[in-house]
Structure formats: C-alpha cells, structure tokens
Design a protein around this motif. Structure first.
Motif, PDB file in Angstrom:
ATOM      1  N   ALA A  23      53.193  42.778  -9.323  1.00  0.00           N
ATOM      2  CA  ALA A  23      52.479  41.785 -10.131  1.00  0.00           C
ATOM      3  C   ALA A  23      51.845  40.715  -9.253  1.00  0.00           C
ATOM      4  CB  ALA A  23      53.434  41.151 -11.148  1.00  0.00           C
ATOM      5  N   PHE A  24      52.578  40.257  -8.240  1.00  0.00           N
ATOM      6  CA  PHE A  24      52.013  39.223  -7.375  1.00  0.00           C
ATOM      7  C   PHE A  24      50.851  39.781  -6.564  1.00  0.00           C
ATOM      8  CE2 PHE A  24      51.225  35.942  -4.459  1.00  0.00           C
ATOM      9  CZ  PHE A  24      51.649  34.792  -5.096  1.00  0.00           C
ATOM     10  N   SER A  25      50.936  41.024  -6.150  1.00  0.00           N
ATOM     11  CA  SER A  25      49.833  41.641  -5.406  1.00  0.00           C
ATOM     12  C   SER A  25      48.571  41.687  -6.255  1.00  0.00           C
ATOM     13  CB  SER A  25      50.225  43.040  -4.941  1.00  0.00           C
ATOM     14  OG  SER A  25      51.278  42.950  -4.001  1.00  0.00           O
ATOM     15  N   PHE A  27      47.911  39.650  -8.773  1.00  0.00           N
ATOM     16  CA  PHE A  27      47.555  38.238  -8.904  1.00  0.00           C
ATOM     17  C   PHE A  27      46.772  37.781  -7.668  1.00  0.00           C
ATOM     18  CE2 PHE A  27      49.105  33.755  -8.358  1.00  0.00           C
ATOM     19  CZ  PHE A  27      48.572  33.200  -9.508  1.00  0.00           C
ATOM     20  N   ALA A  28      47.257  38.152  -6.490  1.00  0.00           N
ATOM     21  CA  ALA A  28      46.592  37.771  -5.235  1.00  0.00           C
ATOM     22  C   ALA A  28      45.241  38.458  -5.080  1.00  0.00           C
ATOM     23  CB  ALA A  28      47.501  38.098  -4.056  1.00  0.00           C
ATOM     24  N   ASP A  29      45.129  39.689  -5.582  1.00  0.00           N
ATOM     25  CA  ASP A  29      43.843  40.392  -5.504  1.00  0.00           C
ATOM     26  C   ASP A  29      42.740  39.618  -6.217  1.00  0.00           C
ATOM     27  OD1 ASP A  29      44.961  42.420  -4.031  1.00  0.00           O
ATOM     28  OD2 ASP A  29      45.093  43.836  -5.716  1.00  0.00           O
ATOM     29  N   ALA A  30      43.109  38.927  -7.295  1.00  0.00           N
ATOM     30  CA  ALA A  30      42.117  38.120  -8.016  1.00  0.00           C
ATOM     31  C   ALA A  30      41.624  36.979  -7.126  1.00  0.00           C
ATOM     32  CB  ALA A  30      42.710  37.580  -9.316  1.00  0.00           C
ATOM     33  N   ALA A  31      42.513  36.403  -6.313  1.00  0.00           N
ATOM     34  CA  ALA A  31      42.105  35.342  -5.381  1.00  0.00           C
ATOM     35  C   ALA A  31      41.171  35.908  -4.330  1.00  0.00           C
ATOM     36  CB  ALA A  31      43.330  34.711  -4.719  1.00  0.00           C
ATOM     37  N   THR A  32      41.479  37.081  -3.844  1.00  0.00           N
ATOM     38  CA  THR A  32      40.636  37.720  -2.837  1.00  0.00           C
ATOM     39  C   THR A  32      39.236  37.956  -3.393  1.00  0.00           C
ATOM     40  OG1 THR A  32      42.580  38.784  -1.884  1.00  0.00           O
ATOM     41  CG2 THR A  32      40.449  39.718  -1.305  1.00  0.00           C
ATOM     42  N   ALA A  33      39.155  38.364  -4.647  1.00  0.00           N
ATOM     43  CA  ALA A  33      37.861  38.635  -5.272  1.00  0.00           C
ATOM     44  C   ALA A  33      37.002  37.375  -5.393  1.00  0.00           C
ATOM     45  CB  ALA A  33      38.071  39.264  -6.652  1.00  0.00           C
ATOM     46  N   LEU A  34      37.633  36.203  -5.514  1.00  0.00           N
ATOM     47  CA  LEU A  34      36.884  34.952  -5.608  1.00  0.00           C
ATOM     48  C   LEU A  34      36.262  34.544  -4.280  1.00  0.00           C
ATOM     49  CD1 LEU A  34      39.201  32.730  -7.833  1.00  0.00           C
ATOM     50  CD2 LEU A  34      36.940  33.612  -8.419  1.00  0.00           C
ATOM     51  N   GLY A  35      36.817  35.031  -3.178  1.00  0.00           N
ATOM     52  CA  GLY A  35      36.340  34.671  -1.851  1.00  0.00           C
ATOM     53  C   GLY A  35      37.091  33.481  -1.297  1.00  0.00           C
ATOM     54  N   GLY A  36      37.191  33.413   0.028  1.00  0.00           N
ATOM     55  CA  GLY A  36      37.839  32.296   0.701  1.00  0.00           C
ATOM     56  C   GLY A  36      39.316  32.463   0.956  1.00  0.00           C
ATOM     57  N   ARG A  38      42.282  34.356   2.750  1.00  0.00           N
ATOM     58  CA  ARG A  38      42.450  35.147   3.980  1.00  0.00           C
ATOM     59  C   ARG A  38      43.787  35.875   3.953  1.00  0.00           C
ATOM     60  NH1 ARG A  38      37.534  35.754   4.558  1.00  0.00           N
ATOM     61  NH2 ARG A  38      36.349  33.850   4.758  1.00  0.00           N
ATOM     62  N   GLU A  39      44.308  36.176   5.120  1.00  0.00           N
ATOM     63  CA  GLU A  39      45.539  36.962   5.180  1.00  0.00           C
ATOM     64  C   GLU A  39      46.693  36.250   4.488  1.00  0.00           C
ATOM     65  OE1 GLU A  39      45.770  34.454   8.943  1.00  0.00           O
ATOM     66  OE2 GLU A  39      44.178  35.460   7.849  1.00  0.00           O
ATOM     67  N   GLY A  40      47.610  37.035   4.018  1.00  0.00           N
ATOM     68  CA  GLY A  40      48.777  36.487   3.360  1.00  0.00           C
ATOM     69  C   GLY A  40      49.914  37.479   3.428  1.00  0.00           C
ATOM     70  N   MET A  41      51.071  37.044   2.980  1.00  0.00           N
ATOM     71  CA  MET A  41      52.215  37.941   2.978  1.00  0.00           C
ATOM     72  C   MET A  41      53.227  37.497   1.936  1.00  0.00           C
ATOM     73  SD  MET A  41      53.890  36.705   6.583  1.00  0.00           S
ATOM     74  CE  MET A  41      52.329  36.243   7.309  1.00  0.00           C
ATOM     75  N   ILE A  42      53.956  38.483   1.439  1.00  0.00           N
ATOM     76  CA  ILE A  42      55.088  38.237   0.553  1.00  0.00           C
ATOM     77  C   ILE A  42      56.331  38.515   1.387  1.00  0.00           C
ATOM     78  CG2 ILE A  42      56.285  38.923  -1.552  1.00  0.00           C
ATOM     79  CD1 ILE A  42      53.576  39.954  -2.610  1.00  0.00           C
ATOM     80  N   LEU A  43      57.177  37.505   1.515  1.00  0.00           N
ATOM     81  CA  LEU A  43      58.408  37.631   2.294  1.00  0.00           C
ATOM     82  C   LEU A  43      59.594  37.647   1.342  1.00  0.00           C
ATOM     83  CD1 LEU A  43      57.481  34.861   4.879  1.00  0.00           C
ATOM     84  CD2 LEU A  43      57.279  37.333   5.218  1.00  0.00           C
TER      85      LEU A  43
END
Length: 109
Positions: A23-25, A27-36, A38-43
């Motif tokens: 689910a978080f992945s 959610f994060a994909d939507a941020a990537t689609a907006l632009g700006g 960068r790299e990230g990680m789930i720990l």
C-alpha cells in the motif's frame, strides 16, 4: 537545489506488513508521478516487524507541499490499514557521513 527529505515513522499494529509495504509503495508511486520525488526507502525494524520508517528525498519543500495537498486523493488504502497514520517530519541534509571506502576520517581508535 536543497537536499530535502521526508521521514515518517509507522507503527502498523495488527496490519499485515506485506500489505502495508504494498500500500505504501502505491501511495509513493503517486508522489513519483507528480514529479520532484527522488529516491526513497521503506525500512523495517529488525526487532519489531510492525514498525517501519519511510525516508524519501525531494527536490524542494515546495514539491512536498504540492504532494501534501494531493496525498488525500491517494491515501485511502494506506489509512484503512493504519488509521492512526504516522509521525512525519521534513528534514534538510546538513552533513555527509563517511562509509567504508569513502575516504572520510572515522576518528581514532
């Protein structure tokens, strides 16, 4: 360009860790689609499988603000899994830490 990061701390309780990660992945994909974004990680905490920390680098605080306004359109699945949400912060990098082979002094031993 500033080195701006977001950090969020998640205690998912009874939610399935694999479902949270998926689910978080999304959610994060939507941020990537907006632009700006960068790299990230789930720990995941090695001692508590229900504790996660999510870190992501962004182009600017302005980009994060745009994402914050849009995130409500994309967070239904995530908030259904973890209704209490997370503790979050926006941070700016102030120093680099050397790693093995980086050539940065590690101090005296």
């Amino acid at each position: 360009m500033a080195d701006v990061w977001t950090v969020s701390d998640w205690a998912i309780g009874e939610a399935d860790p694999a479902a949270f990660i998926a689910a978080f992945s999304r959610f994060a994909d939507a941020a990537t689609a907006l632009g700006g974004a960068r790299e990230g990680m789930i720990l995941q905490d090695v001692h508590d499988s229900t504790h996660f920390v999510v870190v992501r680098r962004w182009d600017s605080e302005a980009v994060i603000e745009v994402w914050a306004q849009e995130q409500q359109l994309h967070d239904d699945e995530l908030t259904a899994l973890v209704p209490q949400g997370s503790k979050a912060a926006v941070l700016v990098k102030v120093a680099e830490l050397g790693g093995e082979g980086s050539g940065t002094s590690q101090g005296s031993r």
